[in-house]
Every structure is written in C-alpha cells, then in structure tokens.
Design a protein around this motif. Structure first.
Motif, PDB file in Angstrom:
ATOM      1  N   ARG A 168      47.266  41.354  26.695  1.00  0.00           N
ATOM      2  CA  ARG A 168      48.224  42.359  26.456  1.00  0.00           C
ATOM      3  C   ARG A 168      48.009  43.105  25.199  1.00  0.00           C
ATOM      4  O   ARG A 168      48.017  44.446  25.146  1.00  0.00           O
ATOM      5  N   GLY A 169      47.642  42.580  24.307  1.00  0.00           N
ATOM      6  CA  GLY A 169      47.303  43.021  22.711  1.00  0.00           C
ATOM      7  C   GLY A 169      46.001  43.954  22.813  1.00  0.00           C
ATOM      8  O   GLY A 169      45.982  44.879  22.544  1.00  0.00           O
ATOM      9  N   MET A 170      45.153  43.347  23.665  1.00  0.00           N
ATOM     10  CA  MET A 170      43.807  43.911  23.722  1.00  0.00           C
ATOM     11  C   MET A 170      43.954  45.096  24.698  1.00  0.00           C
ATOM     12  O   MET A 170      43.234  46.091  24.271  1.00  0.00           O
ATOM     13  N   TYR A 171      44.648  45.049  25.671  1.00  0.00           N
ATOM     14  CA  TYR A 171      44.759  46.098  26.696  1.00  0.00           C
ATOM     15  C   TYR A 171      45.458  47.325  25.768  1.00  0.00           C
ATOM     16  O   TYR A 171      45.218  48.486  25.954  1.00  0.00           O
ATOM     17  N   ARG A 172      46.561  47.014  25.011  1.00  0.00           N
ATOM     18  CA  ARG A 172      47.374  48.029  24.046  1.00  0.00           C
ATOM     19  C   ARG A 172      46.204  48.458  23.286  1.00  0.00           C
ATOM     20  O   ARG A 172      46.271  49.748  23.269  1.00  0.00           O
ATOM     21  N   ALA A 173      45.239  47.892  22.694  1.00  0.00           N
ATOM     22  CA  ALA A 173      44.344  48.438  21.481  1.00  0.00           C
ATOM     23  C   ALA A 173      43.636  49.333  22.240  1.00  0.00           C
ATOM     24  O   ALA A 173      43.140  50.396  22.135  1.00  0.00           O
ATOM     25  N   LEU A 174      42.941  48.852  23.550  1.00  0.00           N
ATOM     26  CA  LEU A 174      41.975  49.759  24.217  1.00  0.00           C
ATOM     27  C   LEU A 174      42.629  50.997  24.909  1.00  0.00           C
ATOM     28  O   LEU A 174      41.936  52.013  24.971  1.00  0.00           O
ATOM     29  N   CYS A 175      43.846  51.020  25.464  1.00  0.00           N
ATOM     30  CA  CYS A 175      44.735  52.301  25.770  1.00  0.00           C
ATOM     31  C   CYS A 175      44.802  52.976  24.606  1.00  0.00           C
ATOM     32  O   CYS A 175      44.636  54.597  24.737  1.00  0.00           O
ATOM     33  N   GLY A 176      45.016  52.452  23.313  1.00  0.00           N
ATOM     34  CA  GLY A 176      45.164  53.403  22.476  1.00  0.00           C
ATOM     35  C   GLY A 176      43.943  54.158  22.125  1.00  0.00           C
ATOM     36  O   GLY A 176      43.785  55.200  21.577  1.00  0.00           O
ATOM     37  N   LEU A 177      42.686  53.429  21.907  1.00  0.00           N
ATOM     38  CA  LEU A 177      41.347  53.812  21.576  1.00  0.00           C
ATOM     39  C   LEU A 177      41.130  55.029  22.775  1.00  0.00           C
ATOM     40  O   LEU A 177      40.444  56.130  22.575  1.00  0.00           O
ATOM     41  N   ALA A 178      41.500  54.629  24.308  1.00  0.00           N
ATOM     42  CA  ALA A 178      41.148  55.621  25.138  1.00  0.00           C
ATOM     43  C   ALA A 178      42.004  57.011  24.982  1.00  0.00           C
ATOM     44  O   ALA A 178      41.527  58.108  25.118  1.00  0.00           O
ATOM     45  N   ALA A 179      43.190  56.831  24.627  1.00  0.00           N
ATOM     46  CA  ALA A 179      44.083  57.839  24.508  1.00  0.00           C
ATOM     47  C   ALA A 179      43.464  58.745  23.315  1.00  0.00           C
ATOM     48  O   ALA A 179      43.480  60.020  23.383  1.00  0.00           O
ATOM     49  N   GLU A 205      50.554  31.984  29.916  1.00  0.00           N
ATOM     50  CA  GLU A 205      51.223  32.950  29.131  1.00  0.00           C
ATOM     51  C   GLU A 205      50.692  33.439  27.702  1.00  0.00           C
ATOM     52  O   GLU A 205      50.695  34.552  27.383  1.00  0.00           O
ATOM     53  N   ALA A 206      50.052  32.409  27.170  1.00  0.00           N
ATOM     54  CA  ALA A 206      49.531  32.810  25.750  1.00  0.00           C
ATOM     55  C   ALA A 206      48.377  33.884  25.885  1.00  0.00           C
ATOM     56  O   ALA A 206      48.145  34.782  25.313  1.00  0.00           O
ATOM     57  N   GLY A 207      47.643  33.333  27.404  1.00  0.00           N
ATOM     58  CA  GLY A 207      46.368  34.199  27.475  1.00  0.00           C
ATOM     59  C   GLY A 207      46.979  35.916  27.871  1.00  0.00           C
ATOM     60  O   GLY A 207      46.325  36.777  27.469  1.00  0.00           O
ATOM     61  N   LYS A 208      48.058  35.828  28.624  1.00  0.00           N
ATOM     62  CA  LYS A 208      48.589  37.123  28.905  1.00  0.00           C
ATOM     63  C   LYS A 208      49.091  37.946  27.654  1.00  0.00           C
ATOM     64  O   LYS A 208      48.692  39.102  27.634  1.00  0.00           O
ATOM     65  N   ARG A 209      49.437  37.229  26.648  1.00  0.00           N
ATOM     66  CA  ARG A 209      49.937  37.814  25.391  1.00  0.00           C
ATOM     67  C   ARG A 209      48.676  38.375  24.809  1.00  0.00           C
ATOM     68  O   ARG A 209      48.833  39.488  24.287  1.00  0.00           O
ATOM     69  N   SER A 210      47.749  37.596  24.512  1.00  0.00           N
ATOM     70  CA  SER A 210      46.344  38.155  23.930  1.00  0.00           C
ATOM     71  C   SER A 210      45.744  39.225  24.722  1.00  0.00           C
ATOM     72  O   SER A 210      45.550  40.267  23.980  1.00  0.00           O
TER      73      SER A 210
END
Length: 427
Positions: free
Chosen positions: A81-92, A74-79
C-alpha cells in the motif's frame, strides 16, 4: 462524579484505558456508592473469568499457520500500500509535468529564443499550397521543400553614427561633429518624417518570392529527365544543381532549377506532364519589409557617405581626417553588404526556385507508412519528437521548480499542524 458518568466510563476503567485522574475519581466514587461498587466488582469478575477461559487451550497447528499467514499477508498489504501510494504520487507528478509542458509548448513559454532575439527570423505572409497524390513525399523531398526562399535580416536598428553591421567595426566619433539625424525621432520634423514613412510603407507594393516542389515517377526515366532538361532550356531557366543517384537499382534525379518568375506557372504545368506527380507544393513568401528596410538603410548610409566626404574636405587636422576616413570606410562596407542583400532580393523576385525529384518506376499504391523506409523515417522522427518533448519537460521542470518548492513547503507545514492537532486531541 455521579453514577451515570461512572457507568459510562466503567469499560475504560476495566480495560485500563482511563487516565490516572479519571481512575482516581471513579475508585473514590465506588467507595462511597454501593451500587457502583457492586457494578465494579461484577465487571472485574467477568474480566478475570474471560482471561482464564483460554488457559490450557492450544490452537491447532493449521489455525496457527493460517494466523501467521494472515499476519504476513496483512504486513505485505501494508508495505505494498505504501509502495502503491508512492507510485501513484510519482505518476500524478509526471502527469502534471507532462500537462504543464504541453501547455507551455502551446502558449510559447518555452520559446526563449524568440524572447531573446536569438531565434530564427520569421518572415511574414508565407502562403503554401501542398497537394498529395496518394503518397507522402520522401525524406529527400521534404528536405528539398525546406529549401524554399528564406530571407534573412540582421535585425539591427539603423543609426547614423556609429554604423555597425555585418562584419563592420565600431569607430569612435569625432569630437565637435555631432550627427544631424540622430535626434530625428524626438524632434517635430522627425515625427513628421516618421509619419510620412509610415504612410509610404502602407502604399508600398508587396514583394513576393515564390518557389515550388515536385516529386514524380516515370517508367521511361531517361526520356523524362531529358524532357525536363529541354523545358529548362525552353523557358530560359537554369540548373542550380542536377544530381543523379541510384539506390537499390532505382535511379533518382534531384534537380534545383531557377525559373523566370513570369514563366513559373507555365513551366510547372509542362513539368507535370513529364511523369506521374505524387507530391506538389507552391510557396509564396512576402519579403517586402526586409527589402524596403534594406533600401531605407542604404539611403541613410548614402547620406552619411556624402556628409563624411564633406567633413573630410574641411578637416582641420590629420588626426580628424584619419578618423573620418575610418568612418567612411565602415560606411562603404555597410553599403556593400546592403547592396548585396538587395541584389539577392531582386534575384529571388526575378527567378523562382523549383525543386524537382524524378524517380524511376511507378509509385507504390499502398497505404501511407507501410514501406520499410517510411516506417524507419516515422520511427526516427517519433523518437526525435519524443526527445524534444522530454527536453522541454526538463525546461518546464526548471520553470515550475520554485513554485513547486513553495507548494511542498506549504504542504509540509500543513501536515505538521495536522499531526500536532491530532496529538493534542488524543493527549
């Protein structure tokens, strides 16, 4: 507080989730109400019983390991998830920047040279006819195509005094001798003259410069090259250049030929019979505006030359005469430049440039882009185009940076307001 409200908040009181004010009200109500006091005691007893249920119970090791593993996952998913959000923001942001750059390139926002007048001059009325015969032109041939007639213009406005142009220097004006034609546009006579010039411009003959390109193959290279040389002599044409190159045992002749304009079509038809044509292009370029502009400026300079000659003859002092002579020298320099341009225009209209590339052998009948040379050229051009696009992206980023900064500041302010509102609701 009534009994209904007490029972609704009883769970919060037992779980220690009620604030101090509600807790005090509920306890005072329980002291005064027997039924609510009984409900409170029963709820407290149930809670204490449940707290004592796990005493003495030891979870199996497998359960403990599974629990720890689940916590780590669960802790790994949370970390992540934050990385994915950052990458999605950069991609956008990257997609928005790419789209903005594409729109800017289509709409000409990035053509700063055109706005400042520093870019290359574009002549009007260019017409090109291109024909491919199963094969794209080689890189050398495309370079030759780019040598089609290009007419340059200094783009300066002609004024009577001072006269400044290509290589000319600015000369101070004489005192008391104002030019008579500088205010022509503001006077009624000047307006009539401009109207007359516009009418004449509409009636002027359009002047065209033509050029052509041929790429061809021949198994009998020597005979084909000799035939082209004979055609040059037959049509009173002349070689500007005639180079022979050998690559990989294959000979290639690159020829630039000036052909009389009236014989261009016949010359091209004759050349096409020499070998197997794989690339053909004929270009027509309108130089009317530049030609007539140079003629008009030359007429203005001629009038200025006569005026300065008269002023020199009636000069009152040596200083005034020297100044007028300096201005007359500049006029002569300007006239020399314009006369050279007009001679160049005349030569371009009398002769058409024909670029011929003759290659020994026969053209390969293969799909476009399958040869190693074409693949290498295509890759290098793609990389160059990609580099140009990324350069335009950097310029686009600089263009939209102020607006992006304002949008970011607005988003931060909105986020702060949302956080404060949530805290106030939960507080």
């Amino acid at each position: 507080m009534d009994c209904r409200e007490f029972l609704e908040r009883l769970d919060a009181l037992i779980d220690c989730e009620a604030d101090a004010a509600d807790r005090q009200k509920m306890l005072e109500h329980a002291k005064q109400c027997a039924s609510c006091s009984r409900e409170l005691r029963m709820a407290q007893a149930i809670r204490e019983t449940m707290l004592e249920m796990d005493q003495g119970i030891v979870p199996p090791l497998t359960a403990q390991a599974a629990w720890r593993k689940a916590v780590k996952a669960e802790a790994g998913k949370r970390s992540r998830r934050g990385m994915y959000r950052a990458l999605c923001g950069l991609a956008a942001a990257f997609v928005v920047l790419v789209g903005t750059t594409a729109v800017f390139r289509q709409t000409g926002v990035l053509d700063f040279e055109t706005e400042t007048g520093a870019g290359p001059m574009r002549t009007s009325g260019t017409v090109s006819q291109i024909e491919y015969y199963g094969r794209r032109p080689s890189y050398d041939q495309e370079v030759a195509v780019g040598r089609a007639a290009v007419v340059e213009s200094d783009g300066e406005e002609t004024t009577v005094q001072p006269i400044v142009g290509d290589g000319a220097r600015s000369v101070p004006q004489t005192t008391g001798a104002e030019p008579e034609t500088t205010g022509m546009a503001s006077s009624p006579e000047g307006a009539d003259a401009l109207e007359t010039e516009d009418t004449q411009a509409a009636d002027r003959e359009r002047l065209m410069v033509r050029s052509a390109t041929r790429e061809m193959y021949s198994e009998d290279f020597d005979s084909a090259r000799s035939a082209i040389e004979d055609l040059v002599e037959e049509y009173d044409a002349s070689f500007v250049s005639n180079a022979l190159d050998t690559q990989g045992g294959v000979r290639k002749a690159v020829m630039a030929i000036d052909v009389p304009m009236e014989d261009l079509e016949n010359f091209l038809q004759a050349v096409d019979y020499v070998g197997q044509v794989t690339y053909s292009e004929v270009r027509s370029e309108d130089i009317s505006d530049n030609y007539y502009d140079a003629q008009g400026r030359l007429e203005t300079l001629s009038a200025e030359k006569e005026r300065l000659t008269e002023l020199i003859a009636s000069a009152d002092s040596s200083e005034e005469m020297e100044t007028l002579k300096a201005q007359l020298e500049d006029v002569y320099q300007q006239m020399d430049v314009l006369e050279g341009k007009i001679r160049g225009f005349d030569a371009q209209m009398r002769y058409a440039r024909v670029d011929v590339t003759l290659i020994e052998g026969s053209p390969e009948v293969v799909p476009v882009g399958t040869t190693s040379g074409e693949i290498q050229q295509g890759f290098s051009r793609s990389m160059q185009s990609l580099g140009d696009f990324f350069g335009d992206m950097a310029v686009s980023l600089a263009v939209i940076a102020p607006y992006a900064g304002l949008a970011l500041a607005l988003a931060v302010c909105i986020g702060i307001v949302v956080v404060l509102v949530k805290r106030r609701k939960h507080g």
